[in-house]
Design a protein around this motif. Structure first.
Motif, short mmCIF file in Angstrom:
data_model
loop_
_atom_site.label_atom_id
_atom_site.label_comp_id
_atom_site.label_asym_id
_atom_site.label_seq_id
_atom_site.Cartn_x
_atom_site.Cartn_y
_atom_site.Cartn_z
N MET A 1 -39.48 -31.93 -32.48
CA MET A 1 -39.00 -31.11 -31.37
C MET A 1 -39.07 -31.93 -30.09
O MET A 1 -40.09 -32.52 -29.77
CB MET A 1 -39.88 -29.85 -31.26
CG MET A 1 -39.37 -28.84 -30.28
SD MET A 1 -40.38 -27.35 -30.14
CE MET A 1 -40.01 -26.54 -31.66
N THR A 2 -37.97 -31.96 -29.39
CA THR A 2 -37.92 -32.74 -28.16
C THR A 2 -38.73 -32.06 -27.06
O THR A 2 -39.09 -30.89 -27.16
CB THR A 2 -36.47 -32.91 -27.69
OG1 THR A 2 -35.96 -31.63 -27.35
CG2 THR A 2 -35.61 -33.54 -28.77
N GLU A 3 -38.99 -32.85 -26.03
CA GLU A 3 -39.75 -32.30 -24.90
C GLU A 3 -38.99 -31.16 -24.23
O GLU A 3 -39.59 -30.16 -23.84
CB GLU A 3 -40.02 -33.41 -23.89
CG GLU A 3 -40.84 -32.96 -22.70
CD GLU A 3 -41.08 -34.08 -21.71
OE1 GLU A 3 -41.50 -33.75 -20.58
OE2 GLU A 3 -40.86 -35.24 -22.03
N TYR A 4 -37.67 -31.30 -24.16
CA TYR A 4 -36.86 -30.23 -23.56
C TYR A 4 -36.92 -28.96 -24.39
O TYR A 4 -37.04 -27.86 -23.85
CB TYR A 4 -35.41 -30.72 -23.40
CG TYR A 4 -34.53 -29.71 -22.73
CD1 TYR A 4 -34.72 -29.37 -21.40
CD2 TYR A 4 -33.52 -29.07 -23.43
CE1 TYR A 4 -33.93 -28.43 -20.77
CE2 TYR A 4 -32.71 -28.14 -22.81
CZ TYR A 4 -32.92 -27.82 -21.49
OH TYR A 4 -32.14 -26.88 -20.88
N SER A 5 -36.89 -29.08 -25.70
CA SER A 5 -36.99 -27.91 -26.58
C SER A 5 -38.35 -27.24 -26.43
O SER A 5 -38.45 -26.01 -26.45
CB SER A 5 -36.78 -28.32 -28.03
OG SER A 5 -35.49 -28.82 -28.24
N GLN A 6 -39.39 -28.04 -26.27
CA GLN A 6 -40.73 -27.48 -26.08
C GLN A 6 -40.81 -26.72 -24.76
O GLN A 6 -41.44 -25.66 -24.69
CB GLN A 6 -41.78 -28.59 -26.10
CG GLN A 6 -41.98 -29.20 -27.46
CD GLN A 6 -42.91 -30.40 -27.41
OE1 GLN A 6 -43.25 -30.90 -26.35
NE2 GLN A 6 -43.32 -30.86 -28.58
N MET A 7 -40.17 -27.26 -23.72
CA MET A 7 -40.18 -26.57 -22.43
C MET A 7 -39.45 -25.23 -22.53
O MET A 7 -39.96 -24.21 -22.04
CB MET A 7 -39.51 -27.44 -21.35
CG MET A 7 -40.33 -28.60 -20.91
SD MET A 7 -39.53 -29.75 -19.75
CE MET A 7 -38.15 -28.91 -19.11
N ILE A 8 -38.30 -25.21 -23.16
CA ILE A 8 -37.54 -23.98 -23.30
C ILE A 8 -38.33 -22.96 -24.12
O ILE A 8 -38.35 -21.77 -23.80
CB ILE A 8 -36.15 -24.25 -23.93
CG1 ILE A 8 -35.31 -25.11 -23.00
CG2 ILE A 8 -35.45 -22.96 -24.30
CD1 ILE A 8 -35.04 -24.48 -21.65
N ARG A 9 -38.98 -23.43 -25.16
CA ARG A 9 -39.81 -22.52 -25.97
C ARG A 9 -40.94 -21.93 -25.13
O ARG A 9 -41.22 -20.74 -25.20
CB ARG A 9 -40.36 -23.27 -27.17
CG ARG A 9 -41.16 -22.40 -28.08
CD ARG A 9 -41.64 -23.15 -29.29
NE ARG A 9 -42.52 -22.28 -30.04
CZ ARG A 9 -42.79 -22.42 -31.30
NH1 ARG A 9 -42.25 -23.41 -31.98
NH2 ARG A 9 -43.61 -21.62 -31.90
#
Length: 123
Positions: A1-9
């Motif tokens: 999971m990318t950092e951006y995906s983690q932020m959105i989550r």
């Protein structure tokens, strides 16, 4: 999971927590229209967050492939916000208009607070 995906989550989780608080406020207090407005605005704010996430992924993929990217969908987000306001104006007995506008800003407030906290955490 990318950092951006983690932020959105993380943003969506926080937004769902706030939404749960608004639902509890609707159920417990006598300010039904205010909390319904907050709920409506927050739901549309969450939809806007997912829409932005999807569009940013498409732009990123286009950049990786060297293709021309389309816009980030500002018109779509604006139209969704206008729809939420139109619903509140159509049913003023159920939805408090100012609360809908505040609800639309919930995700952006969460992003701002989280960014500040992440900056302080890694400083």
């Amino acid at each position: 999971m990318t950092e951006y995906s983690q932020m959105i989550r993380r943003y969506s989780q926080y937004t769902l927590y706030v939404l749960a608080l608004f639902v509890m406020g609707w159920g417990v207090t006598s300010y039904k229209s205010v909390f319904l407005g907050l709920i409506l605005g927050t739901v549309f704010s969450l939809i806007n967050l997912f829409s932005t996430y999807r569009k940013v992924n498409r732009v990123g993929q286009a950049a990786v492939e060297g293709k021309k990217a389309k816009s980030l969908g500002s018109l779509t987000r604006l139209a969704l916000a206008a729809l939420a306001v139109a619903i509140a104006m159509r049913y003023p007995e159920s939805f408090h208009l100012v609360s809908v506008v505040i609800g639309l800003m919930v995700t952006y407030i969460i992003i701002l607070i989280d960014s500040i906290l992440q900056t302080l955490r890694f400083k």
